[in-house]
Design a protein around this motif. Structure first.
Motif, PDB file in Angstrom:
ATOM      1  N   ASP A 294       0.689  -1.273   0.072  1.00  0.00           N
ATOM      2  CA  ASP A 294       0.187   0.098  -0.070  1.00  0.00           C
ATOM      3  C   ASP A 294       0.809   1.230  -0.021  1.00  0.00           C
ATOM      4  OD1 ASP A 294       0.950  -0.541   2.565  1.00  0.00           O
ATOM      5  OD2 ASP A 294      -0.722  -0.206   3.665  1.00  0.00           O
ATOM      6  N   THR A 295       1.972   1.237   0.333  1.00  0.00           N
ATOM      7  CA  THR A 295       2.896   2.460   0.212  1.00  0.00           C
ATOM      8  C   THR A 295       4.329   2.115  -0.221  1.00  0.00           C
ATOM      9  OG1 THR A 295       4.130   1.996   2.248  1.00  0.00           O
ATOM     10  CG2 THR A 295       2.004   3.057   2.725  1.00  0.00           C
ATOM     11  N   ILE A 296       4.763   3.253  -0.850  1.00  0.00           N
ATOM     12  CA  ILE A 296       6.309   3.109  -1.598  1.00  0.00           C
ATOM     13  C   ILE A 296       7.237   2.706  -0.390  1.00  0.00           C
ATOM     14  CG2 ILE A 296       7.030   5.359  -1.000  1.00  0.00           C
ATOM     15  CD1 ILE A 296       7.658   3.235  -4.254  1.00  0.00           C
ATOM     16  N   GLU A 297       7.156   2.635   0.580  1.00  0.00           N
ATOM     17  CA  GLU A 297       8.019   2.368   1.610  1.00  0.00           C
ATOM     18  C   GLU A 297       7.968   0.735   1.861  1.00  0.00           C
ATOM     19  OE1 GLU A 297       5.875   5.093   2.518  1.00  0.00           O
ATOM     20  OE2 GLU A 297       7.513   6.371   2.345  1.00  0.00           O
ATOM     21  N   ASN A 298       6.501   0.450   2.002  1.00  0.00           N
ATOM     22  CA  ASN A 298       6.360  -1.243   1.974  1.00  0.00           C
ATOM     23  C   ASN A 298       6.803  -1.712   0.768  1.00  0.00           C
ATOM     24  OD1 ASN A 298       5.233  -0.939   4.794  1.00  0.00           O
ATOM     25  ND2 ASN A 298       3.189  -0.905   3.932  1.00  0.00           N
ATOM     26  N   TYR A 299       6.745  -1.124  -0.356  1.00  0.00           N
ATOM     27  CA  TYR A 299       7.142  -1.762  -1.647  1.00  0.00           C
ATOM     28  C   TYR A 299       8.756  -1.952  -1.653  1.00  0.00           C
ATOM     29  CZ  TYR A 299       8.615  -1.938  -6.555  1.00  0.00           C
ATOM     30  OH  TYR A 299       8.968  -2.292  -7.615  1.00  0.00           O
ATOM     31  N   ARG A 300       9.467  -0.729  -1.283  1.00  0.00           N
ATOM     32  CA  ARG A 300      10.860  -0.589  -1.151  1.00  0.00           C
ATOM     33  C   ARG A 300      11.417  -1.809  -0.154  1.00  0.00           C
ATOM     34  NH1 ARG A 300      11.593   5.698  -0.957  1.00  0.00           N
ATOM     35  NH2 ARG A 300      11.531   6.038  -3.058  1.00  0.00           N
TER      36      ARG A 300
END
Length: 66
Positions: free
Chosen positions: A32-38
């Motif tokens: 759900d977030t770019i941080e979680n994606y990274r």
């Protein structure tokens, strides 16, 4: 030596399952977030690196000398 092989097989199985779980979360859109994606991409890369290290360490072991 056989204990080391069993350990490597156990670790590879667990690493591959965790890597698949992280990959599935990337594919199914649950990030759900770019941080979680990274974070997730980093986990997959790390698991791939460790898997390759274990496979390289086990390469060349002659099981017939057991």
């Amino acid at each position: 030596m056989m204990d080391a092989i069993h350990l490597a097989e156990y670790l590879l199985k667990d690493i591959r399952q965790r890597k698949q779980d992280f990959s599935d979360s990337l594919v199914n859109g649950s990030i759900d977030t770019i941080e979680n994606y990274r974070f997730t991409v980093g986990q997959v890369r790390g698991m791939t690196y460790v898997e390759d290290l274990i496979k390289a360490a086990m390469k060349g072991i002659d099981l017939e000398n057991e």
